[in-house]
Every structure is written in C-alpha cells, then in structure tokens.
Design a protein around this motif. Structure first.
Motif, mmCIF file in Angstrom:
data_model
loop_
_atom_site.group_PDB
_atom_site.id
_atom_site.type_symbol
_atom_site.label_atom_id
_atom_site.label_comp_id
_atom_site.label_asym_id
_atom_site.label_seq_id
_atom_site.Cartn_x
_atom_site.Cartn_y
_atom_site.Cartn_z
ATOM 1 N N THR A 2 46.247 -44.926 0.037
ATOM 2 C CA THR A 2 46.679 -43.525 0.374
ATOM 3 C C THR A 2 47.384 -43.720 1.819
ATOM 4 O O THR A 2 47.451 -44.609 2.333
ATOM 5 C CB THR A 2 45.446 -42.725 0.766
ATOM 6 O OG1 THR A 2 44.640 -43.608 1.677
ATOM 7 C CG2 THR A 2 44.691 -42.395 -0.567
ATOM 8 N N THR A 3 48.078 -42.638 2.102
ATOM 9 C CA THR A 3 48.927 -42.341 3.370
ATOM 10 C C THR A 3 48.228 -41.125 3.872
ATOM 11 O O THR A 3 48.826 -40.010 3.093
ATOM 12 C CB THR A 3 50.506 -42.619 3.197
ATOM 13 O OG1 THR A 3 50.809 -43.803 2.509
ATOM 14 C CG2 THR A 3 51.160 -42.610 4.443
ATOM 15 N N PRO A 4 48.094 -41.093 4.915
ATOM 16 C CA PRO A 4 47.630 -42.186 5.807
ATOM 17 C C PRO A 4 46.207 -43.005 5.405
ATOM 18 O O PRO A 4 45.706 -42.501 4.450
ATOM 19 C CB PRO A 4 47.288 -41.739 7.266
ATOM 20 C CG PRO A 4 46.631 -40.335 6.752
ATOM 21 C CD PRO A 4 47.539 -39.872 5.624
ATOM 22 N N ILE A 5 46.061 -44.227 5.935
ATOM 23 C CA ILE A 5 45.102 -45.120 5.566
ATOM 24 C C ILE A 5 43.805 -44.469 6.351
ATOM 25 O O ILE A 5 43.791 -44.364 7.448
ATOM 26 C CB ILE A 5 45.383 -46.564 6.175
ATOM 27 C CG1 ILE A 5 46.655 -46.951 5.468
ATOM 28 C CG2 ILE A 5 44.025 -47.383 5.909
ATOM 29 C CD1 ILE A 5 46.993 -48.344 6.099
ATOM 30 N N ARG A 6 42.803 -44.334 5.530
ATOM 31 C CA ARG A 6 41.580 -43.651 5.984
ATOM 32 C C ARG A 6 40.710 -44.837 6.457
ATOM 33 O O ARG A 6 40.113 -45.713 5.682
ATOM 34 C CB ARG A 6 40.906 -43.022 4.735
ATOM 35 C CG ARG A 6 41.776 -41.751 4.184
ATOM 36 C CD ARG A 6 41.276 -41.427 2.887
ATOM 37 N NE ARG A 6 41.580 -42.452 1.809
ATOM 38 C CZ ARG A 6 41.187 -42.268 0.387
ATOM 39 N NH1 ARG A 6 40.997 -40.851 0.210
ATOM 40 N NH2 ARG A 6 41.135 -43.054 -0.284
ATOM 41 N N ILE A 7 40.433 -44.597 7.620
ATOM 42 C CA ILE A 7 39.704 -45.816 8.335
ATOM 43 C C ILE A 7 38.481 -45.184 9.035
ATOM 44 O O ILE A 7 38.168 -44.071 9.661
ATOM 45 C CB ILE A 7 40.468 -46.411 9.332
ATOM 46 C CG1 ILE A 7 39.888 -47.753 9.836
ATOM 47 C CG2 ILE A 7 40.902 -45.730 10.574
ATOM 48 C CD1 ILE A 7 40.912 -48.694 10.686
ATOM 49 N N ALA A 8 37.389 -46.109 9.082
ATOM 50 C CA ALA A 8 36.055 -45.801 9.918
ATOM 51 C C ALA A 8 35.761 -46.823 11.068
ATOM 52 O O ALA A 8 36.238 -48.293 10.736
ATOM 53 C CB ALA A 8 34.912 -46.114 8.607
ATOM 54 N N LEU A 9 35.289 -46.443 12.166
ATOM 55 C CA LEU A 9 34.858 -47.298 13.139
ATOM 56 C C LEU A 9 33.518 -47.790 13.019
ATOM 57 O O LEU A 9 32.777 -46.812 13.011
ATOM 58 C CB LEU A 9 35.544 -46.736 14.388
ATOM 59 C CG LEU A 9 36.740 -46.709 14.916
ATOM 60 C CD1 LEU A 9 37.031 -46.145 16.252
ATOM 61 C CD2 LEU A 9 37.061 -48.290 15.321
ATOM 62 N N VAL A 10 33.332 -48.933 13.139
ATOM 63 C CA VAL A 10 31.916 -49.334 13.064
ATOM 64 C C VAL A 10 31.711 -50.247 14.405
ATOM 65 O O VAL A 10 32.107 -51.191 14.792
ATOM 66 C CB VAL A 10 31.618 -50.505 11.936
ATOM 67 C CG1 VAL A 10 30.182 -50.880 11.826
ATOM 68 C CG2 VAL A 10 32.079 -49.831 10.705
ATOM 69 N N ALA A 34 35.598 -41.619 10.013
ATOM 70 C CA ALA A 34 34.005 -41.592 10.276
ATOM 71 C C ALA A 34 33.727 -42.481 11.150
ATOM 72 O O ALA A 34 34.807 -43.472 11.554
ATOM 73 C CB ALA A 34 33.274 -41.785 8.855
ATOM 74 N N THR A 35 32.404 -42.496 11.589
ATOM 75 C CA THR A 35 32.293 -43.649 12.587
ATOM 76 C C THR A 35 30.801 -43.988 12.083
ATOM 77 O O THR A 35 29.904 -43.392 11.592
ATOM 78 C CB THR A 35 32.167 -43.171 14.241
ATOM 79 O OG1 THR A 35 31.078 -42.214 14.030
ATOM 80 C CG2 THR A 35 33.160 -42.641 14.477
ATOM 81 N N VAL A 36 30.288 -45.372 12.481
ATOM 82 C CA VAL A 36 29.238 -46.021 12.119
ATOM 83 C C VAL A 36 28.495 -46.744 13.582
ATOM 84 O O VAL A 36 29.092 -47.359 14.388
ATOM 85 C CB VAL A 36 29.143 -47.064 11.317
ATOM 86 C CG1 VAL A 36 27.920 -47.633 10.718
ATOM 87 C CG2 VAL A 36 29.806 -46.559 9.826
ATOM 88 N N CYS A 68 33.645 -53.124 15.523
ATOM 89 C CA CYS A 68 33.825 -53.314 17.019
ATOM 90 C C CYS A 68 32.308 -53.601 17.344
ATOM 91 O O CYS A 68 31.860 -53.513 18.710
ATOM 92 C CB CYS A 68 34.426 -52.168 17.653
ATOM 93 S SG CYS A 68 35.671 -51.548 17.100
ATOM 94 N N THR A 69 31.451 -54.335 16.693
ATOM 95 C CA THR A 69 30.182 -54.705 17.112
ATOM 96 C C THR A 69 30.113 -55.802 17.801
ATOM 97 O O THR A 69 31.147 -56.589 17.799
ATOM 98 C CB THR A 69 29.473 -54.666 15.822
ATOM 99 O OG1 THR A 69 29.896 -55.872 14.916
ATOM 100 C CG2 THR A 69 29.264 -53.524 14.977
ATOM 101 N N PRO A 70 29.200 -56.259 18.416
ATOM 102 C CA PRO A 70 28.982 -57.570 19.004
ATOM 103 C C PRO A 70 29.141 -58.635 17.881
ATOM 104 O O PRO A 70 28.603 -58.323 16.598
ATOM 105 C CB PRO A 70 27.353 -57.644 19.471
ATOM 106 C CG PRO A 70 27.233 -56.183 19.874
ATOM 107 C CD PRO A 70 27.761 -55.497 18.884
ATOM 108 N N PRO A 71 29.643 -59.791 18.174
ATOM 109 C CA PRO A 71 29.906 -60.702 16.882
ATOM 110 C C PRO A 71 28.696 -61.136 16.510
ATOM 111 O O PRO A 71 28.690 -61.598 15.033
ATOM 112 C CB PRO A 71 30.656 -61.817 18.045
ATOM 113 C CG PRO A 71 30.166 -61.685 19.370
ATOM 114 C CD PRO A 71 29.937 -60.430 19.554
#
Length: 312
Positions: A2-10, A34-36, A68-71
C-alpha cells in the motif's frame, strides 16, 4: 504494498516521541496507524494497544512496525512481527545480544519479510563526506571521545543500566557505527577497561583499545558522567592530513578547516525512514552487525572495575 506504508510504533518512550513520531508524520510515504505500549499512551487519537498480539488481533491494517522498546525485550517482539508478515524497523542496538540479532536476520530471510537494523548516527550529514575522504587514504591512528551526561539524555531510564541495557555503550555504539562506516578497514578489539557502578549491571564508563585490519591503533574513551560540554568526536590521522568528525557526525573539518555540510543533525531519522521505505516493498534484510559485534567483543576482553554507586 500500500501507499502510504501503514506503520505502527511499538514502545512509546522518549526516542519514539522525540524522533519517530515527528519523522513519520512528516513523511508522506508512511502513515502512523497505531501504537503499542505497556505503559499506555498514544499519539493523537490513534488506536493504542498493550501488546503486539493485541494489535494483530485488532484488525488494524499494518504493513510495518518500528520497535522502540529497550533491547532486552526486542527479539521476541520482532520475531512475532515477522510472523505477522510485517516489515520491522529495529532501533539501535538491534538486539540485546549478537545471537538474538542473527536469529532475527535469519527468521526474516526465511519468511521473506523486510528487516532493518538502523544506525541513525550513520545518517548524520558529515558521515558520508568523511567516509569518502578517508576511502583512499592510509589511516595512521584514530581516537574516539563519546562523553555525555546520562542524566540529561536518559533521565530516570533504569533499564539502560540493567544487564542487556548496554549502559554507556548505548550511546557509544553510535560512535562504533560511525567508525565502522568511515574507516577503510575493519576494526578489532585489543583490550578494554570498563567501570560498572556497584549498584548497576552495565558500564558507566570505558576505555577501549582497537586496531584496524591494516594495523592502525584506535583508542576510544567513553563516559556517561560528562559534565559541561557534551562530546561526540572522532579524530583520524592519515598519511595525507587529519580529519575531525564532531558533534556526533554533524560537523567535519580537514586539516583544521571546517567543511560545509547540510545542517541535518535532527534529520538522521528522515534518512533512516527513507531507507526503510525501500526495504518494506523489497522485503529486504539490511542488518549490519559490526557495531553490535564490537560491543560484544569489548565485554569479552574487558577488565571490569566496580566503581561508586550511581543514582539519578
């Protein structure tokens, strides 16, 4: 795709809010859907979930996720996202251990899913000009000073001093990502001394000796208790002059003369997302593990010293 690319932040901590959210919102190639976060909180009125499983079960259409979680917890989340067929953007460091990163790389390749181990400092504006200038010169020696105040840049983030949280190597891996990008030969660790607070599980300072494959010595001083001016500098002496890459890759001087580069220190993440936009539709795996491997090697050979307790 899809355009745009649908992205979620974790993971909705400081780096997600300071860098990922504004970068995604300003890039028409991506749409944040969405976010997690286990701690709650979202962006605007977007759907928010407590786990990746909840996101997958929600019916929200997703093409990719940025982790973007701790490693320490990242491998399991990334593995699940790959199983969903979602392309995965890994904040640095890509995993808590080298073996975890290799497992993710192999899993993404097996599933034909995009995977990006991002090194944002490589996208600082002066890094590529430095790499080009050094490419056909003989490196005689180099020094790295990566000294910053953890209280300023990671306030109250206890995870960074837990085992697997990297301690001072969380910022210092940025220096190693630049060094492995700009130096013409591979780097190897010869020795190290690391200081670990008596009440913590990860280093707060380190002194590291490395050498290039061609034999040039490289010394790194890493400090998480820097007061006053923060320093993120790499100096390289060659057979044809001296190079200084400063301010984390934002500024470049050759033989003392400053070179004009684009003022894009805060545009590093724009460069990362441009690369990720290529990876997602191509289902490509882009995972350079050289910086992470160097951190692991440093800990293998380091002499460890217990120092005073650290408290915020």
């Amino acid at each position: 795709m899809t355009t745009p690319i649908r992205i979620a932040l974790v993971g909705m901590g400081k780096i997600a809010r300071d860098q990922h959210v504004p970068t995604i919102q300003q890039d028409p190639v991506f749409q944040l859907v969405a976010t997690v976060s286990t701690s709650g909180g979202s962006v605007d009125d977007l759907p928010a979930f407590a786990s990746l499983e909840a996101l997958a079960a929600s019916g929200v259409a997703v093409d990719a996720v940025s982790l973007c979680t701790p490693p320490q917890v990242r491998r399991a989340i990334a593995h699940s996202a790959i199983d969903q067929g979602w392309a995965v953007f890994l904040e640095k460091p890509p995993a808590a251990t080298v073996s975890e990163a290799i497992a993710l790389r192999d899993h993404a390749r097996a599933r034909g899913t995009g995977l990006f181990a991002s090194w944002h400092s490589r996208h600082a504006p002066a890094v590529e000009p430095a790499r080009v200038w050094l490419a056909d010169r003989q490196v005689l020696d180099a020094s790295i000073i990566w000294a910053e105040d953890v209280r300023q840049w990671h306030p109250g983030q206890d995870w960074i001093f837990e085992p697997g949280g990297f301690g001072v190597f969380d910022p210092a891996i940025n220096a190693l990502s630049i060094a492995t990008q700009i130096l013409p030969q591979a780097l190897f660790v010869e020795g190290a001394a690391i200081d670990v607070p008596s009440n913590r599980g990860a280093a707060i300072a380190a002194d590291v000796s490395l050498r290039t494959a061609a034999g040039a010595p490289v010394h790194a001083r890493l400090d998480f208790l820097q007061r006053g001016r923060q320093r993120w500098d790499i100096a390289v002496r060659t057979n044809d002059g001296d190079l200084l890459l400063s301010d984390g890759g934002a500024a470049l001087s050759i033989n003392g003369d400053s070179l004009s580069v684009a003022d894009a220190l805060h545009g590093e993440y724009a460069g990362l997302y441009r690369r990720f936009a290529e990876i997602v539709p191509a289902r490509e795996v882009d995972m350079d593990l050289a910086p992470l491997t160097l951190v692991a090697d440093i800990h293998l050979v380091a002499r460890r010293t217990e120092v005073d307790a650290f408290d915020w």
